[in-house]
Design a protein around this motif. Structure first.
Motif, PDB file in Angstrom:
ATOM      1  N   UNK A 176       0.803  -1.151   0.132  1.00 39.62           N
ATOM      2  CA  UNK A 176      -0.067   0.065  -0.099  1.00 39.62           C
ATOM      3  C   UNK A 176       0.920   1.154   0.198  1.00 39.62           C
ATOM      4  N   UNK A 177       2.099   1.154   0.434  1.00 40.28           N
ATOM      5  CA  UNK A 177       3.006   2.469   0.629  1.00 40.28           C
ATOM      6  C   UNK A 177       3.941   2.584  -0.703  1.00 40.28           C
ATOM      7  N   UNK A 178       4.453   1.454  -1.261  1.00 41.45           N
ATOM      8  CA  UNK A 178       5.207   1.561  -2.331  1.00 41.45           C
ATOM      9  C   UNK A 178       5.046   0.700  -3.450  1.00 41.45           C
ATOM     10  N   UNK A 179       4.135  -0.120  -3.270  1.00 42.07           N
ATOM     11  CA  UNK A 179       4.337  -1.217  -4.479  1.00 42.07           C
ATOM     12  C   UNK A 179       5.071  -2.096  -4.322  1.00 42.07           C
ATOM     13  N   UNK A 180       4.726  -3.432  -4.773  1.00 45.35           N
ATOM     14  CA  UNK A 180       5.872  -4.705  -4.561  1.00 45.35           C
ATOM     15  C   UNK A 180       7.155  -4.411  -5.396  1.00 45.35           C
ATOM     16  N   UNK A 202      12.939   2.995   2.305  1.00 47.69           N
ATOM     17  CA  UNK A 202      11.869   3.184   3.285  1.00 47.69           C
ATOM     18  C   UNK A 202      10.591   2.671   2.913  1.00 47.69           C
ATOM     19  N   UNK A 203      10.361   1.350   3.032  1.00 45.54           N
ATOM     20  CA  UNK A 203       9.350   0.501   2.415  1.00 45.54           C
ATOM     21  C   UNK A 203       7.983   0.880   2.958  1.00 45.54           C
ATOM     22  N   UNK A 204       7.966   1.435   4.249  1.00 46.11           N
ATOM     23  CA  UNK A 204       6.574   1.745   4.945  1.00 46.11           C
ATOM     24  C   UNK A 204       6.346   3.302   4.951  1.00 46.11           C
ATOM     25  N   UNK A 205       7.158   3.980   4.126  1.00 49.37           N
ATOM     26  CA  UNK A 205       7.219   5.631   4.170  1.00 49.37           C
ATOM     27  C   UNK A 205       7.033   6.148   5.830  1.00 49.37           C
ATOM     28  N   UNK A 220      11.135  10.591   3.699  1.00 47.29           N
ATOM     29  CA  UNK A 220      12.361  10.555   4.063  1.00 47.29           C
ATOM     30  C   UNK A 220      12.881   9.316   3.731  1.00 47.29           C
ATOM     31  N   UNK A 221      14.484   9.284   3.826  1.00 44.69           N
ATOM     32  CA  UNK A 221      14.948   8.050   3.320  1.00 44.69           C
ATOM     33  C   UNK A 221      15.830   7.455   4.645  1.00 44.69           C
ATOM     34  N   UNK A 222      16.311   6.273   4.285  1.00 47.91           N
ATOM     35  CA  UNK A 222      17.412   5.603   5.179  1.00 47.91           C
ATOM     36  C   UNK A 222      18.645   5.275   4.564  1.00 47.91           C
ATOM     37  N   UNK A 238      20.104   2.387   4.605  1.00 45.33           N
ATOM     38  CA  UNK A 238      19.760   0.989   3.994  1.00 45.33           C
ATOM     39  C   UNK A 238      18.517   0.502   4.605  1.00 45.33           C
ATOM     40  N   UNK A 239      18.236  -0.687   4.298  1.00 46.97           N
ATOM     41  CA  UNK A 239      16.844  -1.293   4.522  1.00 46.97           C
ATOM     42  C   UNK A 239      16.923  -2.089   5.947  1.00 46.97           C
ATOM     43  N   UNK A 240      18.178  -2.285   6.401  1.00 49.18           N
ATOM     44  CA  UNK A 240      18.139  -2.719   7.654  1.00 49.18           C
ATOM     45  C   UNK A 240      17.765  -1.721   8.765  1.00 49.18           C
ATOM     46  N   UNK A 241      18.689  -0.367   8.360  1.00 48.45           N
ATOM     47  CA  UNK A 241      18.075   0.829   9.400  1.00 48.45           C
ATOM     48  C   UNK A 241      16.675   1.051   9.137  1.00 48.45           C
ATOM     49  N   UNK A 242      16.065   0.939   8.133  1.00 53.98           N
ATOM     50  CA  UNK A 242      14.819   1.288   7.733  1.00 53.98           C
ATOM     51  C   UNK A 242      13.965   0.343   8.834  1.00 53.98           C
ATOM     52  N   UNK A 243      14.263  -1.042   8.592  1.00 52.68           N
ATOM     53  CA  UNK A 243      13.526  -1.926   9.717  1.00 52.68           C
ATOM     54  C   UNK A 243      13.679  -1.616  10.935  1.00 52.68           C
ATOM     55  N   UNK A 244      14.773  -1.180  11.570  1.00 53.77           N
ATOM     56  CA  UNK A 244      15.136  -0.772  12.833  1.00 53.77           C
ATOM     57  C   UNK A 244      14.093   0.360  13.311  1.00 53.77           C
TER      58      UNK A 244
END
Length: 205
Positions: free
Chosen positions: A105-109, A117-120, A132-134, A136-142
């Motif tokens: 719903x946030x970015x499309x698969x 930032x998969x969840x915005x 905003x951005x991160x 890397x994806x690990x930081x985004x998950x954290x």
């Protein structure tokens, strides 16, 4: 007098015979060793010369920590699992399914890694906004995991994920929360079709 002595000797001999007859038989050898080993004596085991060994072949195995396992992923499903793990939620099928739908719903698969930032999520991202951005994806998950636990408005989402509740319950909590100002049109914009898996580009993790 000698007759009395003879009778006494006979009684003594009979008593000795009776005691000998009532004495327990000697323990078998293996039990004797077992008993002596309790007292600290070395136990000896004899193996027949005809005995043969059995060779058992086992598959090789390796192990890594949970975090390393999830960080090694490359797909949107892997990222959804990483968020569950970091947030302390069960990495169950229902939880991962909801997270992947939410990401869609946030970015499309096919572009789920957009701006890393998969969840915005605005928590800890540049400017504090959902755009905003991160690094890397690990930081985004954290940060996504931390955001869920840090805002009381997300308590329903946290409770649903923590209980691995039915997907509908968790999704309704997401719509009702302040995560998206649109509230996903209270579910009218929510898709339930299976989310395809896509790997993110090299360097995003």
């Amino acid at each position: 007098m000698s007759r009395v002595v003879a009778i006494a000797a006979g009684v003594a001999a009979f008593a000795l015979l009776a005691i000998t007859a009532l004495a327990p038989p000697a323990l078998p050898v293996h039990q004797a060793y077992a008993g002596s080993s309790v007292q600290g004596t070395l136990q000896v085991i004899s193996v027949p010369g005809t005995a043969t060994g059995i060779r058992v072949t086992r598959d090789d195995y390796s192990a890594t920590s949970g975090l390393q396992t999830f960080e090694a992923g490359t797909t949107n499903r892997d990222w959804a699992k990483l968020v569950m793990f970091l947030a302390g939620f069960p990495v169950s099928d229902s939880n991962v399914t909801v997270m992947m739908r939410w990401m869609r719903q946030e970015n499309g698969p096919n572009d789920w890694w957009n701006r890393n930032n998969p969840l915005n999520n605005g928590w800890g991202s540049g400017g504090g906004s959902g755009f905003g951005s991160y690094d890397n994806l690990v930081t985004a998950a954290e940060n996504a995991a931390e955001a869920l636990h840090s805002n009381s408005g997300y308590s329903g989402i946290v409770a649903g994920f923590a209980a691995s509740a039915p997907t509908a319950q968790i999704e309704q909590a997401i719509w009702a929360s302040p995560w998206a100002t649109s509230h996903y049109a209270n579910g009218a914009h929510w898709s339930y079709t299976p989310v395809p898996e896509y790997s993110s580009p090299a360097g995003t993790w």
